[in-house]
Write an enzyme that holds these catalytic residues in place. Structure first.
Site, mmCIF file in Angstrom:
data_model
loop_
_atom_site.group_PDB
_atom_site.id
_atom_site.type_symbol
_atom_site.label_atom_id
_atom_site.label_comp_id
_atom_site.label_asym_id
_atom_site.label_seq_id
_atom_site.Cartn_x
_atom_site.Cartn_y
_atom_site.Cartn_z
ATOM 1 N N HIS A 1 40.232 37.337 -12.111
ATOM 2 C CA HIS A 1 40.083 38.457 -11.180
ATOM 3 C C HIS A 1 40.563 39.769 -11.786
ATOM 4 O O HIS A 1 41.565 39.830 -12.488
ATOM 5 C CB HIS A 1 40.849 38.169 -9.885
ATOM 6 C CG HIS A 1 42.315 37.919 -10.089
ATOM 7 N ND1 HIS A 1 43.244 38.930 -10.126
ATOM 8 C CD2 HIS A 1 43.010 36.775 -10.281
ATOM 9 C CE1 HIS A 1 44.449 38.422 -10.305
ATOM 10 N NE2 HIS A 1 44.339 37.110 -10.413
ATOM 11 N N ASP A 2 39.795 40.811 -11.527
ATOM 12 C CA ASP A 2 40.148 42.191 -11.878
ATOM 13 C C ASP A 2 40.123 42.481 -13.377
ATOM 14 O O ASP A 2 40.576 43.549 -13.801
ATOM 15 C CB ASP A 2 41.513 42.571 -11.290
ATOM 16 C CG ASP A 2 41.565 42.380 -9.789
ATOM 17 O OD1 ASP A 2 40.859 43.114 -9.087
ATOM 18 O OD2 ASP A 2 42.293 41.473 -9.321
ATOM 19 N N GLY B 1 44.324 37.445 -14.979
ATOM 20 C CA GLY B 1 44.058 38.536 -14.063
ATOM 21 C C GLY B 1 44.472 39.885 -14.607
ATOM 22 O O GLY B 1 45.486 40.015 -15.286
#
Length: 262
Positions: A121-122, A139
């Site tokens: 994520h991200d 992340g």
């Protein structure tokens, strides 16, 4: 017309350009947008909201737009954006973003992403990168343009890998890797400049010599980080086309939050 295998399951809320190809048993969910000329292989799973641009090739069993593997995630409408011309090999997994960051995991253009790569994520992945087999980006990791992440390399959350850098096989990246550098190992160490990569990208001999000088100031001359930055800044205007390279390195050093590998 789109070439959609009859066994593929495509939600009515997905948007596919008419030229898209979808292989057998692929599953494409609501909120997925796929651009012109993209090919999606057998057994792939695409979950929305996500955008997959033009002329991408996604090989079998990739899972893109997955729910973030973050226990704080509570179902917010975050996204995955993938650009154009990427090649994504078998069993790759890309997660959507989280609201704790910008809400978007972003993959740029023309990246070569080999089998079993995980993009958490991200993550913000630039353009023209290579991620070798089983590379794992945790992340919030940022990877600059033209970087190469070696096979079985693990990158700690919030770390940054600069443009034109390269990590060796099974590297353990827990601090930021400045642009142009070659690193490997556990603990991670800098072994020089990514000379072959710079030559392939058309860097002049003078620009390469300046990059090597920046490496020497940062890693070989015994200077503090602040003194090294000042010495690197003093090189401005000495090499045709080199000021952009100086700015790339100095801006990276200023933006580093985890500290650079040294």
């Amino acid at each position: 017309m789109a070439r959609l295998h009859p066994t593929a399951l495509i939600d009515a809320g997905a948007e596919l350009h008419p030229s898209v190809e979808v292989g057998p048993y692929a599953v494409i969910g609501a909120g997925v947008r796929v651009g012109e000329g993209t090919r999606i292989g057998a057994h792939c799973v695409l979950e929305g909201p996500m955008t997959l641009g033009r002329d991408n090739v996604v090989h079998a069993h990739a899972a893109l737009g997955c729910t973030p593997q973050d226990k704080k995630y509570a179902g917010e409408p975050t996204e995955l954006h993938i650009g154009d011309g990427n090649t994504i090999f078998q069993f790759c997994t890309f997660s959507r973003g989280t609201v704790q960051d910008g809400g978007v995991t972003r993959v740029g253009d023309r990246n070569w992403i080999m089998a079993y790569v995980h993009i958490a994520h991200d993550v913000q992945l630039g353009h023209d990168t290579i991620l070798a087999n089983n590379a794992t980006l945790a992340g919030h990791v940022h990877v600059g343009d033209w970087a190469i992440v070696g096979g079985l390399t693990g990158v700690h959350q919030f770390c940054k890998i600069g443009a034109h850098a390269i990590t060796g096989f099974q590297s353990h990246v827990s601090q930021d890797v400045p642009p142009f550098m070659t690193v490997s190992g556990n603990p991670l160490a800098v072994h020089g400049v990514n000379l072959e990569g710079l030559r392939r990208r058309g860097f002049s001999r003078e620009r390469i010599a300046q990059v090597r000088q920046m490496h020497r100031l940062l890693y070989r001359d015994g200077l503090t980080l602040e003194a090294a930055k000042a010495a690197i800044g003093a090189l401005r205007g000495t090499v045709d086309g080199g000021d952009g390279d100086l700015a790339l390195l100095l801006d990276f050093l200023e933006a580093s939050t985890r500290g650079i590998v040294r």
